[in-house]
Design a protein around this motif. Sequence first.
Motif, PDB file in Angstrom:
ATOM      1  N   ARG A 234       0.857  -1.184   0.000  1.00  0.00           N
ATOM      2  CA  ARG A 234       0.000   0.000   0.000  1.00  0.00           C
ATOM      3  C   ARG A 234       0.895   1.235   0.000  1.00  0.00           C
ATOM      4  N   LEU A 235       0.749   2.061  -1.024  1.00  0.00           N
ATOM      5  CA  LEU A 235       1.558   3.269  -1.161  1.00  0.00           C
ATOM      6  C   LEU A 235       0.701   4.494  -0.843  1.00  0.00           C
ATOM      7  N   SER A 236       0.959   5.130   0.284  1.00  0.00           N
ATOM      8  CA  SER A 236       0.271   6.377   0.610  1.00  0.00           C
ATOM      9  C   SER A 236       1.001   7.518  -0.094  1.00  0.00           C
ATOM     10  N   LEU A 237       0.307   8.239  -0.947  1.00  0.00           N
ATOM     11  CA  LEU A 237       0.949   9.264  -1.767  1.00  0.00           C
ATOM     12  C   LEU A 237       0.906  10.646  -1.139  1.00  0.00           C
ATOM     13  N   THR A 238       0.005  10.845  -0.191  1.00  0.00           N
ATOM     14  CA  THR A 238      -0.101  12.131   0.495  1.00  0.00           C
ATOM     15  C   THR A 238      -0.884  11.930   1.779  1.00  0.00           C
ATOM     16  N   ASP A 239      -0.610  12.762   2.771  1.00  0.00           N
ATOM     17  CA  ASP A 239      -1.396  12.710   4.010  1.00  0.00           C
ATOM     18  C   ASP A 239      -2.556  13.701   3.967  1.00  0.00           C
ATOM     19  N   ARG A 240      -2.704  14.403   2.848  1.00  0.00           N
ATOM     20  CA  ARG A 240      -3.773  15.393   2.711  1.00  0.00           C
ATOM     21  C   ARG A 240      -5.030  14.757   2.126  1.00  0.00           C
ATOM     22  N   CYS A 241      -6.172  15.367   2.443  1.00  0.00           N
ATOM     23  CA  CYS A 241      -7.430  14.908   1.875  1.00  0.00           C
ATOM     24  C   CYS A 241      -8.390  16.086   1.780  1.00  0.00           C
ATOM     25  N   ASN A 242      -9.276  16.033   0.795  1.00  0.00           N
ATOM     26  CA  ASN A 242     -10.278  17.084   0.630  1.00  0.00           C
ATOM     27  C   ASN A 242     -11.581  16.763   1.364  1.00  0.00           C
ATOM     28  N   PHE A 243     -11.634  15.620   2.062  1.00  0.00           N
ATOM     29  CA  PHE A 243     -12.740  15.286   2.953  1.00  0.00           C
ATOM     30  C   PHE A 243     -12.270  15.386   4.400  1.00  0.00           C
ATOM     31  N   ARG A 244     -13.222  15.425   5.311  1.00  0.00           N
ATOM     32  CA  ARG A 244     -12.924  15.358   6.741  1.00  0.00           C
ATOM     33  C   ARG A 244     -13.866  14.326   7.368  1.00  0.00           C
ATOM     34  N   CYS A 245     -13.721  13.082   6.895  1.00  0.00           N
ATOM     35  CA  CYS A 245     -14.604  12.022   7.374  1.00  0.00           C
ATOM     36  C   CYS A 245     -14.371  11.775   8.863  1.00  0.00           C
ATOM     37  N   SER A 246     -15.460  11.603   9.594  1.00  0.00           N
ATOM     38  CA  SER A 246     -15.382  11.492  11.047  1.00  0.00           C
ATOM     39  C   SER A 246     -14.586  10.281  11.503  1.00  0.00           C
ATOM     40  N   TYR A 247     -14.546   9.213  10.694  1.00  0.00           N
ATOM     41  CA  TYR A 247     -13.850   7.992  11.094  1.00  0.00           C
ATOM     42  C   TYR A 247     -12.380   7.982  10.660  1.00  0.00           C
ATOM     43  N   CYS A 248     -11.941   9.030   9.987  1.00  0.00           N
ATOM     44  CA  CYS A 248     -10.562   9.057   9.484  1.00  0.00           C
ATOM     45  C   CYS A 248      -9.857  10.365   9.810  1.00  0.00           C
ATOM     46  N   MET A 249     -10.410  11.483   9.350  1.00  0.00           N
ATOM     47  CA  MET A 249      -9.799  12.795   9.554  1.00  0.00           C
ATOM     48  C   MET A 249     -10.839  13.778  10.092  1.00  0.00           C
ATOM     49  N   PRO A 250     -11.324  13.583  11.314  1.00  0.00           N
ATOM     50  CA  PRO A 250     -12.358  14.482  11.839  1.00  0.00           C
ATOM     51  C   PRO A 250     -11.891  15.932  11.833  1.00  0.00           C
ATOM     52  N   LYS A 251     -12.788  16.820  11.391  1.00  0.00           N
ATOM     53  CA  LYS A 251     -12.406  18.220  11.213  1.00  0.00           C
ATOM     54  C   LYS A 251     -12.047  18.903  12.529  1.00  0.00           C
ATOM     55  N   GLU A 252     -12.497  18.341  13.642  1.00  0.00           N
ATOM     56  CA  GLU A 252     -12.120  18.911  14.940  1.00  0.00           C
ATOM     57  C   GLU A 252     -10.634  18.753  15.209  1.00  0.00           C
ATOM     58  N   ILE A 253     -10.035  17.733  14.612  1.00  0.00           N
ATOM     59  CA  ILE A 253      -8.588  17.491  14.765  1.00  0.00           C
ATOM     60  C   ILE A 253      -7.826  18.051  13.571  1.00  0.00           C
ATOM     61  N   PHE A 254      -8.314  17.760  12.369  1.00  0.00           N
ATOM     62  CA  PHE A 254      -7.632  18.152  11.131  1.00  0.00           C
ATOM     63  C   PHE A 254      -8.260  19.444  10.601  1.00  0.00           C
ATOM     64  N   GLY A 255      -8.067  20.533  11.357  1.00  0.00           N
ATOM     65  CA  GLY A 255      -8.647  21.816  10.995  1.00  0.00           C
ATOM     66  C   GLY A 255      -7.863  22.526   9.907  1.00  0.00           C
ATOM     67  N   GLU A 256      -8.291  23.738   9.590  1.00  0.00           N
ATOM     68  CA  GLU A 256      -7.661  24.507   8.514  1.00  0.00           C
ATOM     69  C   GLU A 256      -6.201  24.826   8.808  1.00  0.00           C
ATOM     70  N   ASP A 257      -5.828  24.828  10.085  1.00  0.00           N
ATOM     71  CA  ASP A 257      -4.445  25.145  10.451  1.00  0.00           C
ATOM     72  C   ASP A 257      -3.611  23.898  10.737  1.00  0.00           C
ATOM     73  N   TYR A 258      -4.143  22.708  10.378  1.00  0.00           N
ATOM     74  CA  TYR A 258      -3.406  21.480  10.644  1.00  0.00           C
ATOM     75  C   TYR A 258      -2.128  21.433   9.811  1.00  0.00           C
ATOM     76  N   ALA A 259      -1.034  21.005  10.425  1.00  0.00           N
ATOM     77  CA  ALA A 259       0.272  20.992   9.743  1.00  0.00           C
ATOM     78  C   ALA A 259       0.480  19.664   9.015  1.00  0.00           C
ATOM     79  N   PHE A 260       0.150  19.655   7.731  1.00  0.00           N
ATOM     80  CA  PHE A 260       0.415  18.479   6.911  1.00  0.00           C
ATOM     81  C   PHE A 260       1.884  18.463   6.494  1.00  0.00           C
ATOM     82  N   LEU A 261       2.304  17.347   5.918  1.00  0.00           N
ATOM     83  CA  LEU A 261       3.695  17.214   5.501  1.00  0.00           C
ATOM     84  C   LEU A 261       4.019  18.205   4.388  1.00  0.00           C
TER      85      LEU A 261
END
Length: 345
Positions: A25-52
């Motif tokens: 499994r090759l993960s190509l980016t840690d970014r996503c355009n969704f904020r699914c509650s079971y993966c990247m909840p927006k309360e944690i992954f907000g607009e100021d979240y520091a992606f790679l």
Amino acid sequence: MPKGEGRMNTTSIQDQLKRPIRDLRLSLTDRCNFRCSYCMPKEIFGEDYAFLPARELLSFAEILRLTRLFVSLGVVKIRLTGGEPLLRKDLPELVAGIRSLNGVEDIGLTTNGVLLGQQAKGLYAAGLRRLNISLDALHPEIFGTMNGRGLKPSLILKHIDQAREMGYEIKVNMVVQKGVNESEILPMAAYFKERKITLRFIEFMDAGNDNGWSLAKVVTKKEILQSLREVYELEALEQDFYGEVAQRYRYKDSDAEIGFITSVSESFCSSCTRARLSSDGKFYTCLFASGGTDLRSLLRSGADDSSLLNVIKDVWEKRTDRYSDERQEHTAAGRKKISMSYIGG
């Protein structure tokens, strides 16, 4: 890259539980355009979240080099994932490169489908044929809430139809959460049965530590199957290959199939053949891992193929992971795990 460039002798390796390495499994980016509650909840992954930052991501050349090494050790199946892999620029170039590697029998891509309308044609031309598309509901409000962006399912459904017309083999993945979208089980089944597209029900997993997981929120395969059998006659199918994750069923009055990914209620650790490479080059041997092996640093410090192979072999041959076999609610809550959006779902 010409067909077969850099071909190496293939050596099959096994871990401590005699599980071969077959899937990467090759993960190509840690970014996503969704904020699914079971993966990247927006309360944690907000607009100021520091992606790679971009410089920390593996380049396509680095991904291809490592993929070639994994293939030489027994990997035959590649899946491109993320984050959302379609956010990575020039993706057809990478697909074509992977397709050219001797020993690769299959390459697929997992996506939420938002950008598929723009990229499906180019990816198909590059050799991609299989797509897993995440869609958790047909009801607009339920889906919009779950994806954290308010996006309606109509766009995803349109892109599924377009991709299917191009010739893609498509599976749709639905994560089922109690009190959230179990009401969508039958509507989703009916919709995709009619179109003869395989729908796979995924039990809500404790991947990462940010999704508020508990056993009380899990809708098990047994419960989903009971709901389906109130409407449909289903027959179980045999596994297609060793290490197949989904338990497959077929509607008796159709060629359409459904599948269940039962990491919680019926674990499949004993036959897990998956290796995972994060977008910044860390090698993981389990979706629920707490740490990985940094291959990017070795690459960028000038390590030769032999050195890299020895590291990969050593990690896999010492592997004893069987987290889902051992999972208990209190251990799930107390163990620090890598985020699924980072390690690749």
